[in-house]
Design a protein around this motif. Structure first.
Motif, PDB file in Angstrom:
ATOM      1  N   MET A   1      11.035  15.860  -4.628  1.00 42.63           N
ATOM      2  CA  MET A   1      11.412  14.797  -4.389  1.00 42.63           C
ATOM      3  C   MET A   1      12.074  13.945  -5.438  1.00 42.63           C
ATOM      4  O   MET A   1      11.809  13.149  -6.734  1.00 42.63           O
ATOM      5  CB  MET A   1      11.677  13.949  -2.874  1.00 42.63           C
ATOM      6  N   THR A   2      13.525  13.277  -5.652  1.00 43.69           N
ATOM      7  CA  THR A   2      14.401  13.521  -7.027  1.00 43.69           C
ATOM      8  C   THR A   2      13.941  11.608  -5.877  1.00 43.69           C
ATOM      9  O   THR A   2      13.742  10.959  -5.933  1.00 43.69           O
ATOM     10  CB  THR A   2      15.429  12.810  -6.980  1.00 43.69           C
ATOM     11  N   PRO A   3      13.377  10.404  -7.372  1.00 43.62           N
ATOM     12  CA  PRO A   3      12.498   9.374  -7.689  1.00 43.62           C
ATOM     13  C   PRO A   3      13.900   8.230  -7.238  1.00 43.62           C
ATOM     14  O   PRO A   3      14.505   8.662  -7.453  1.00 43.62           O
ATOM     15  CB  PRO A   3      11.314   8.953  -8.776  1.00 43.62           C
ATOM     16  N   LEU A   4      13.749   7.519  -5.826  1.00 47.85           N
ATOM     17  CA  LEU A   4      14.255   6.351  -6.170  1.00 47.85           C
ATOM     18  C   LEU A   4      14.537   5.351  -7.479  1.00 47.85           C
ATOM     19  O   LEU A   4      15.542   5.013  -7.867  1.00 47.85           O
ATOM     20  CB  LEU A   4      14.418   5.465  -5.305  1.00 47.85           C
ATOM     21  N   VAL A  30       9.175   5.359  -7.846  1.00 50.72           N
ATOM     22  CA  VAL A  30       8.796   4.913  -6.356  1.00 50.72           C
ATOM     23  C   VAL A  30       9.634   5.834  -5.856  1.00 50.72           C
ATOM     24  O   VAL A  30      11.111   6.256  -6.304  1.00 50.72           O
ATOM     25  CB  VAL A  30       9.493   3.301  -6.328  1.00 50.72           C
ATOM     26  N   ALA A  31       9.576   7.003  -5.037  1.00 50.90           N
ATOM     27  CA  ALA A  31      10.308   7.870  -3.550  1.00 50.90           C
ATOM     28  C   ALA A  31      10.636   7.832  -2.755  1.00 50.90           C
ATOM     29  O   ALA A  31      10.417   6.295  -2.152  1.00 50.90           O
ATOM     30  CB  ALA A  31       9.537   9.054  -4.236  1.00 50.90           C
ATOM     31  N   GLN A  32      11.719   8.153  -2.487  1.00 52.09           N
ATOM     32  CA  GLN A  32      12.582   7.712  -0.537  1.00 52.09           C
ATOM     33  C   GLN A  32      10.927   7.560   0.044  1.00 52.09           C
ATOM     34  O   GLN A  32      10.120   8.471  -0.209  1.00 52.09           O
ATOM     35  CB  GLN A  32      13.312   8.050  -0.402  1.00 52.09           C
ATOM     36  N   GLY A  33      10.713   7.151   1.050  1.00 53.80           N
ATOM     37  CA  GLY A  33       9.819   6.872   1.954  1.00 53.80           C
ATOM     38  C   GLY A  33       7.935   6.148   1.809  1.00 53.80           C
ATOM     39  O   GLY A  33       7.031   6.557   2.217  1.00 53.80           O
ATOM     40  N   ASP A  34       7.736   6.565   0.657  1.00 53.24           N
ATOM     41  CA  ASP A  34       7.260   6.320  -0.122  1.00 53.24           C
ATOM     42  C   ASP A  34       6.762   3.902   0.003  1.00 53.24           C
ATOM     43  O   ASP A  34       7.257   2.972   0.808  1.00 53.24           O
ATOM     44  CB  ASP A  34       6.952   5.492  -1.307  1.00 53.24           C
ATOM     45  N   ARG A  35       5.183   4.291   0.507  1.00 52.11           N
ATOM     46  CA  ARG A  35       4.949   2.788   0.595  1.00 52.11           C
ATOM     47  C   ARG A  35       3.648   2.760  -0.411  1.00 52.11           C
ATOM     48  O   ARG A  35       2.483   3.196  -0.158  1.00 52.11           O
ATOM     49  CB  ARG A  35       3.784   2.355   2.420  1.00 52.11           C
ATOM     50  N   ILE A  36       3.957   1.655  -0.783  1.00 52.76           N
ATOM     51  CA  ILE A  36       3.109   1.689  -2.021  1.00 52.76           C
ATOM     52  C   ILE A  36       2.335   0.163  -2.050  1.00 52.76           C
ATOM     53  O   ILE A  36       3.119  -0.908  -2.001  1.00 52.76           O
ATOM     54  CB  ILE A  36       3.690   2.077  -3.386  1.00 52.76           C
ATOM     55  N   ALA A  37       0.731  -0.247  -2.114  1.00 54.23           N
ATOM     56  CA  ALA A  37       0.480  -0.960  -2.098  1.00 54.23           C
ATOM     57  C   ALA A  37       0.414  -1.238  -3.509  1.00 54.23           C
ATOM     58  O   ALA A  37      -0.870  -0.805  -4.332  1.00 54.23           O
ATOM     59  CB  ALA A  37      -0.433  -0.834  -1.246  1.00 54.23           C
ATOM     60  N   VAL A  38       0.607  -2.751  -3.864  1.00 51.19           N
ATOM     61  CA  VAL A  38      -0.085  -3.101  -5.257  1.00 51.19           C
ATOM     62  C   VAL A  38      -1.458  -4.386  -5.840  1.00 51.19           C
ATOM     63  O   VAL A  38      -0.702  -4.800  -4.979  1.00 51.19           O
ATOM     64  CB  VAL A  38       1.194  -3.863  -6.361  1.00 51.19           C
ATOM     65  N   ILE A  39      -2.233  -3.984  -5.946  1.00 52.00           N
ATOM     66  CA  ILE A  39      -3.776  -4.556  -5.438  1.00 52.00           C
ATOM     67  C   ILE A  39      -4.132  -4.611  -6.994  1.00 52.00           C
ATOM     68  O   ILE A  39      -3.794  -4.048  -7.681  1.00 52.00           O
ATOM     69  CB  ILE A  39      -4.579  -4.038  -4.842  1.00 52.00           C
ATOM     70  N   GLY A  40      -4.590  -5.347  -7.083  1.00 48.91           N
ATOM     71  CA  GLY A  40      -5.659  -6.147  -8.363  1.00 48.91           C
ATOM     72  C   GLY A  40      -5.873  -7.655  -8.762  1.00 48.91           C
ATOM     73  O   GLY A  40      -5.524  -8.514  -6.910  1.00 48.91           O
ATOM     74  N   ALA A  41      -6.447  -8.515  -8.865  1.00 54.42           N
ATOM     75  CA  ALA A  41      -7.359  -9.452  -9.322  1.00 54.42           C
ATOM     76  C   ALA A  41      -6.090 -10.210  -9.768  1.00 54.42           C
ATOM     77  O   ALA A  41      -5.253  -9.676 -10.792  1.00 54.42           O
ATOM     78  CB  ALA A  41      -8.182  -9.596 -10.436  1.00 54.42           C
TER      79      ALA A  41
END
Length: 250
Positions: A1-4, A30-41
């Motif tokens: 899938m082509t990334p957004l 980041v692709a269509q439909g992705d659910r990305i959590a950015v975590i870290g201190a």
């Protein structure tokens, strides 16, 4: 899938020390439909990264592309229509709740979708809120939810959320999570969120970006990451947060 949205070697220098990196070159998609959590201190530059993705700040190195087109070839307003950032401490514009809800329509010359706004407000537990109320008088949690509705009305391709439930009680937090999930499923949009709540990140996201030591140290399937992170830094991070969760439950 082509990334957004694609990140090409993005880097940012420290604000108070231009000889050191806040974070070093990050390349990801980041692709269509992705659910990305950015975590870290704290202090890793997570919020700065999201603000760069929304073109509210400039990277010191690298560039981005949206729908395969370099950020240099996008007008900022058109980019922000497709990549929308919701801050942890949102700013309410002068005027009423309704004025704030209509902001997106005025900025982009779009018709105001009042039924959608009412639906989102109801989902977020604000169905009885008087739209004629001055937005500046809202509580922190109310402002956070009104700002979320404001972003959803834009119907972006990529929704960036910075601790979007930080000021909410458990019931309101559950409603906000459900609202975002349902909206994203319907619109097929991507969601990139920052959260210090590991249970929330695990509930809502399928991918984790873990930042540590000024780097994007892991970009992994969420199930795999939470079960068996690859790096020692990630293992220690999750161990600390597990301990904090046990303390809260005592």
């Amino acid at each position: 899938m082509t990334p957004l949205l694609e990140l090409h070697q993005l880097a940012k220098l420290q604000f108070d020390n231009r000889e050191e990196y806040l974070f070093r070159p990050i390349t990801s998609k980041v692709a269509q439909g992705d659910r990305i959590a950015v975590i870290g201190a704290s202090g890793q530059g997570k919020s700065t990264l999201l603000r760069i993705l929304a073109r509210l700040e400039r990277p010191d190195e690298g560039y981005m592309s949206l729908d395969g087109v370099s950020d240099k070839d996008w007008k900022p307003a058109q980019w922000r229509k497709k990549v929308c950032y919701t801050a942890q401490h949102p700013v309410m514009l002068p005027g009423t709740v309704e004025d704030n809800l209509q902001t997106v329509s005025r900025l982009h010359s779009l018709p105001f979708d009042a039924p959608a706004a009412k639906g989102y407000m109801g989902q977020l537990g604000l169905g009885d809120l008087d739209w004629k109320k001055e937005a500046s008088s809202l509580s922190g949690g109310e402002k956070q939810r009104v700002a979320l509705v404001r972003s959803l009305l834009l119907q972006p391709d990529v929704l960036l959320l910075d601790e979007f439930t930080a000021s909410l009680d458990p019931g309101s937090r559950e409603g906000a999570e459900l609202c975002v999930r349902q909206w994203a499923d319907t619109s097929k949009a991507a969601v990139v969120l920052i959260s210090h709540d590991m249970e929330q990140a695990e509930r809502m996201c399928s991918v984790v970006w873990f930042m540590a030591g000024g780097e994007l140290l892991e970009a992994a399937d969420a199930g795999r990451f939470f079960a068996a992170p690859e790096t020692e830094a990630a293992r220690q991070f999750l161990k600390r947060h597990a301990g904090e969760g046990e303390t809260k439950n005592v």
